[in-house]
Design an enzyme around this catalytic site. Structure first.
Site, PDB file in Angstrom:
ATOM      1  N   TYR A  68       0.853  -1.194   0.000  1.00  0.00           N
ATOM      2  CA  TYR A  68       0.000   0.000   0.000  1.00  0.00           C
ATOM      3  C   TYR A  68       0.887   1.241   0.000  1.00  0.00           C
ATOM      4  O   TYR A  68       1.391   1.669   1.030  1.00  0.00           O
ATOM      5  CB  TYR A  68      -0.953   0.017   1.195  1.00  0.00           C
ATOM      6  CG  TYR A  68      -1.925  -1.145   1.267  1.00  0.00           C
ATOM      7  CD1 TYR A  68      -2.191  -1.936   0.144  1.00  0.00           C
ATOM      8  CD2 TYR A  68      -2.582  -1.453   2.453  1.00  0.00           C
ATOM      9  CE1 TYR A  68      -3.084  -2.999   0.214  1.00  0.00           C
ATOM     10  CE2 TYR A  68      -3.481  -2.513   2.528  1.00  0.00           C
ATOM     11  CZ  TYR A  68      -3.716  -3.277   1.411  1.00  0.00           C
ATOM     12  OH  TYR A  68      -4.596  -4.331   1.485  1.00  0.00           O
ATOM     13  N   PHE A 213     -13.264  -4.889   1.102  1.00  0.00           N
ATOM     14  CA  PHE A 213     -14.398  -4.236   0.417  1.00  0.00           C
ATOM     15  C   PHE A 213     -15.688  -4.458   1.222  1.00  0.00           C
ATOM     16  O   PHE A 213     -16.728  -4.801   0.642  1.00  0.00           O
ATOM     17  CB  PHE A 213     -14.589  -4.764  -1.007  1.00  0.00           C
ATOM     18  CG  PHE A 213     -13.711  -4.124  -2.058  1.00  0.00           C
ATOM     19  CD1 PHE A 213     -12.683  -3.246  -1.721  1.00  0.00           C
ATOM     20  CD2 PHE A 213     -13.912  -4.391  -3.406  1.00  0.00           C
ATOM     21  CE1 PHE A 213     -11.882  -2.657  -2.696  1.00  0.00           C
ATOM     22  CE2 PHE A 213     -13.123  -3.804  -4.392  1.00  0.00           C
ATOM     23  CZ  PHE A 213     -12.097  -2.943  -4.040  1.00  0.00           C
ATOM     24  N   PRO A 214     -15.651  -4.281   2.546  1.00  0.00           N
ATOM     25  CA  PRO A 214     -16.891  -4.497   3.323  1.00  0.00           C
ATOM     26  C   PRO A 214     -17.972  -3.503   2.941  1.00  0.00           C
ATOM     27  O   PRO A 214     -19.150  -3.734   3.168  1.00  0.00           O
ATOM     28  CB  PRO A 214     -16.444  -4.283   4.773  1.00  0.00           C
ATOM     29  CG  PRO A 214     -15.240  -3.388   4.684  1.00  0.00           C
ATOM     30  CD  PRO A 214     -14.549  -3.798   3.409  1.00  0.00           C
ATOM     31  N   LEU A 215     -17.536  -2.375   2.322  1.00  0.00           N
ATOM     32  CA  LEU A 215     -18.495  -1.369   1.836  1.00  0.00           C
ATOM     33  C   LEU A 215     -18.523  -1.378   0.314  1.00  0.00           C
ATOM     34  O   LEU A 215     -18.895  -0.378  -0.309  1.00  0.00           O
ATOM     35  CB  LEU A 215     -18.091   0.024   2.333  1.00  0.00           C
ATOM     36  CG  LEU A 215     -18.041   0.200   3.850  1.00  0.00           C
ATOM     37  CD1 LEU A 215     -17.408   1.534   4.217  1.00  0.00           C
ATOM     38  CD2 LEU A 215     -19.450   0.117   4.429  1.00  0.00           C
ATOM     39  N   GLY A 216     -18.087  -2.495  -0.286  1.00  0.00           N
ATOM     40  CA  GLY A 216     -18.030  -2.535  -1.758  1.00  0.00           C
ATOM     41  C   GLY A 216     -17.232  -1.365  -2.289  1.00  0.00           C
ATOM     42  O   GLY A 216     -17.628  -0.728  -3.260  1.00  0.00           O
TER      43      GLY A 216
END
Ligand SMILES: NC(=O)c1ccc[n+]([C@@H]2O[C@H](COP(=O)([O-])OP(=O)(O)OC[C@H]3O[C@@H](n4cnc5c(N)ncnc54)[C@H](OP(=O)(O)O)[C@@H]3O)[C@@H](O)[C@H]2O)c1
Length: 292
Positions: A68, A213-216
């Protein structure tokens, strides 16, 4: 947004390999870097503020990776939080190379992983990394060779606990023959349930499941979500996270953000009381979408 106390502690706790216990709502530090997960953030002070606020809100699990930035996310974590508060668990990863913005190339060779762990130790200013995740299996390196390297690094005291990311059940089973696996990180949300069977496998085997991607990636939306959010005086993002927390006691979401405001909103999802009916109607969304 509801006005209750905001604390990750309200999400409960989960155990990593019976060695470390953390609150079930963590923080993903990928979004703190520059555009394309490349280079420094546009505003360094605000990236540091997000990390410090996360800890104030009792987030004690931070997910990062050497790739990252590359390196930027780990460096920011150390700059914001070192010396680390007691109980803070930093989970980093290795196994990718970053030739440029939005470019990711595999390298989970033993030599690269050894070098990656040394680099993460230095940037995070640690003697030992609490949780080290193989970022993704490398298609041209045997999984066994990558995992054996992480097991060796654990025996050498450089890694405390070994974990996996972007894996199938078969990968997890193979890896567990070599070393205990404490967590698995795959893409997952109420609307994206390709890895449901891996969540179930993790739950049966006491392995923590960390949905990325828990919130997409910030795009979760839809009629059902909005309706439930309205009923709870919550935001759709909070309901999406509350659904994950209800999905399984081994679920540890790590929503990522570069904004203190979004961080507070996300952590507050720990106190959104979803009913069984809410849960079921969201669980049905992927099937509804597929049938259209
Ligand atoms: N293992 C892997 O291969 C892998 C892959 C991807 C990610 N991850 C990890 O998983 C973490 C989470 O994934 P992610 O960050 O990609 O996706 P995410 O958590 O699903 O969504 C993050 C995105 O949503 C926005 N967002 C966050 N909270 C919001 C809110 N309350 N309201 C509106 N927008 C909001 C963020 O923008 P703002 O900055 O504007 O808030 C950001 O663009 C990452 O940070 C990383 O640590 C791992």
């Amino acid at each position: 947004m509801n006005n209750k106390k905001i604390s990750a502690s309200l999400s409960g706790r989960v155990s990593l390999g019976h060695e470390l216990s953390v609150h079930r709502l963590g923080f993903g530090a990928m979004r703190l870097t520059g555009e394309g997960i490349w280079g420094p953030p546009q505003n360094r002070d605000s990236a540091l503020a997000v990390l410090r606020r996360a800890v104030e809100l009792e987030v004690n699990f931070i997910d990062t990776a050497d790739s990252y930035g590359p390196h930027v996310s780990e460096e920011l974590i150390a700059e914001a939080l070192f010396p680390y508060p007691k109980g803070l668990v930093i989970a980093t990863k290795g196994g990718w190379n970053r030739p440029g913005p939005n470019q990711w190339t595999h390298d989970a060779t033993p030599a690269h992983l050894r070098k990656a762990v040394e680099g993460s130790l230095k940037r995070l200013r640690l003697d030992r990394i609490d949780v080290y995740q193989l970022h993704t299996p490398d298609p041209v390196v045997s999984l066994d060779a990558s995992v054996e390297t992480l097991a060796e690094l654990r025996n050498e005291g450089k890694i405390r606990l070994v974990a996996l990311s972007n894996v199938t059940r078969e990968h997890i089973e193979r890896a567990r023959k070599i070393v205990p696996i404490v967590s698995v990180q795959n893409r997952y949300s109420f609307a994206d349930r390709e890895w449901d069977y891996v969540v179930d496998y993790c739950e049966s085997n006491g392995i923590v499941f960390i949905p990325w991607f828990p919130l997409g990636a910030g795009k979760v939306a839809g009629e059902v979500l909005n309706k439930i959010a309205l009923a709870h005086q919550a935001t759709p993002k909070q309901v999406a996270l509350a659904w994950l927390l209800k999905r399984s006691p081994i679920m540890l979401p790590i929503p990522g953000t570069s904004s203190v405001e979004h961080l507070e909103e996300n952590v507050a999802s720990a106190s959104v009381p979803l009913t069984d009916e809410d849960y079921e109607s969201l669980a049905d969304v992927p099937a509804l979408v597929a049938s259209r």
